[in-house]
Design an enzyme around this catalytic site. Structure first.
Site, PDB file in Angstrom:
ATOM      1  N   LYS A   1     -67.487 -64.836  -4.802  1.00 30.10           N
ATOM      2  CA  LYS A   1     -66.433 -65.763  -4.404  1.00 30.10           C
ATOM      3  C   LYS A   1     -66.412 -65.895  -2.892  1.00 30.10           C
ATOM      4  CE  LYS A   1     -61.402 -66.553  -4.537  1.00 30.10           C
ATOM      5  NZ  LYS A   1     -60.108 -66.110  -5.117  1.00 30.10           N
TER       6      LYS A   1
ATOM      7  N   ASP B   1     -57.250 -59.945  -7.093  1.00 29.82           N
ATOM      8  CA  ASP B   1     -58.033 -59.952  -5.858  1.00 29.82           C
ATOM      9  C   ASP B   1     -57.470 -58.902  -4.901  1.00 29.82           C
ATOM     10  OD1 ASP B   1     -58.613 -62.392  -7.208  1.00 29.82           O
ATOM     11  OD2 ASP B   1     -59.207 -63.355  -5.328  1.00 29.82           O
TER      12      ASP B   1
ATOM     13  N   LYS C   1     -65.969 -60.788  -2.934  1.00 32.74           N
ATOM     14  CA  LYS C   1     -65.394 -61.968  -2.292  1.00 32.74           C
ATOM     15  C   LYS C   1     -65.476 -61.800  -0.783  1.00 32.74           C
ATOM     16  CE  LYS C   1     -60.748 -64.067  -1.913  1.00 32.74           C
ATOM     17  NZ  LYS C   1     -59.365 -64.023  -2.472  1.00 32.74           N
TER      18      LYS C   1
END
Length: 293
Positions: free
Chosen positions: A238, A139, A202
């Site tokens: 996400k 991430d 995300k």
């Protein structure tokens, strides 16, 4: 226009913040109640990236955190486990050593998380080391400095370099929607990240800025859908930052279901980044307070 500006300009996703808010409210009014049920609650638990990102994390605390995932299946045999454990990259070897559940992934934040402010070479090295030490997923944060200066080429090149450093690991690009604020910015950031190789986009780091919002999720999902229609490649979504209650989680599920459809309702394409949400969902499912994590 350069190719980055052209990609953004060719999108038909709305940039009208009022329209986005109205669409989100309409979706919730019409579909939230039907999705607020036990089956959805169990599914949502299986989408959690169980996260510990504290300055006080230690090898022993991360090991205990991981053990809670190991023992989950014994204590709750009728429930799916979480999707991943998310930690700082230096703890990847700890999780890899302790984790006994084969279908739970190891996710690491990387690339000078959460600010993304460092030398590109440092970010790439951090990502490569995380993967070499056991990370299945990475991430990173979109370089907001480049993005806000409209230096899209540098922002995209940095994502592409990180993607290459990931090798076979999946790359999630955090847009930090609380800093971007507007549908227009969130749309542009989503498009650039996907075209640069992101496997997921995300919402947030959950650190310096406001976390996830349903409006940001809606815009991102619309961009994912349009990108899939153009390219045939499915990019995951996400949400992270401030998602603490079962009600919150069901709202994100509802938006993603209505915008992207059933194809995205699996933990390969839909994730929730959280720490306290796991116990909240378990409490709802069990009907009494549960504090396993």
């Amino acid at each position: 226009m350069n190719k980055y500006e052209q990609a953004i300009a060719s999108s038909h996703v709305t940039e009208d913040d009022a329209a986005v808010a109205a669409d989100v409210q309409k979706i919730l009014d019409e579909h939230f109640a039907e999705n607020n049920n036990a089956d959805v609650h169990k599914f949502l638990f299986s989408t959690i990236d169980l996260t510990t990102l504290r300055s006080t994390d230690t090898p022993s605390s991360v090991a205990r955190f991981t053990e809670a995932v190991n023992t989950f299946e014994e204590l709750f045999p009728s429930l799916p486990n979480v999707a991943a454990i998310c930690v700082y990259p230096n703890f990847a070897p700890v999780v890899r050593t302790v984790l006994e559940v084969s279908d739970v992934k190891i996710a690491c934040v990387s690339g000078a998380f959460p600010s993304c402010q460092s030398f590109e070479e440092v970010k790439i090295a951090e990502t490569a080391l995380a993967v070499a030490n056991g990370a299945d997923e990475i991430d990173i944060v979109l370089n907001l400095g480049y993005f806000l200066d409209h230096d899209y080429e540098s922002a995209c090149d940095e994502i592409a370099e990180q993607k290459e450093a990931c090798r076979d690991a999946h790359l999630k690009v955090i847009l930090e929607t609380g800093a971007l604020k507007t549908a227009k910015n969130i749309k542009a950031a989503s498009i650039l990240s996907m075209y640069s190789g992101a496997d997921f986009i995300k919402t947030s780091t959950g650190k310096e800025y406001t976390g996830a919002s349903l409006e940001a999720a809606y815009v991102m999902a619309k961009c994912i859908k349009e990108y899939y229609e153009k390219t045939g490649r499915r990019v995951g979504f996400k949400a992270a930052g401030g998602i603490r209650s079962t009600e919150d989680a069901v709202k994100y599920y509802t938006v993603i279901k209505e915008v992207l459809g059933e194809e995205w309702l699996n933990n390969e394409l839909f994730r929730l980044g959280a720490s306290s949400l796991a116990n909240a969902l378990l409490t709802t499912i069990a009907g009494h307070e549960v504090k396993h994590f």
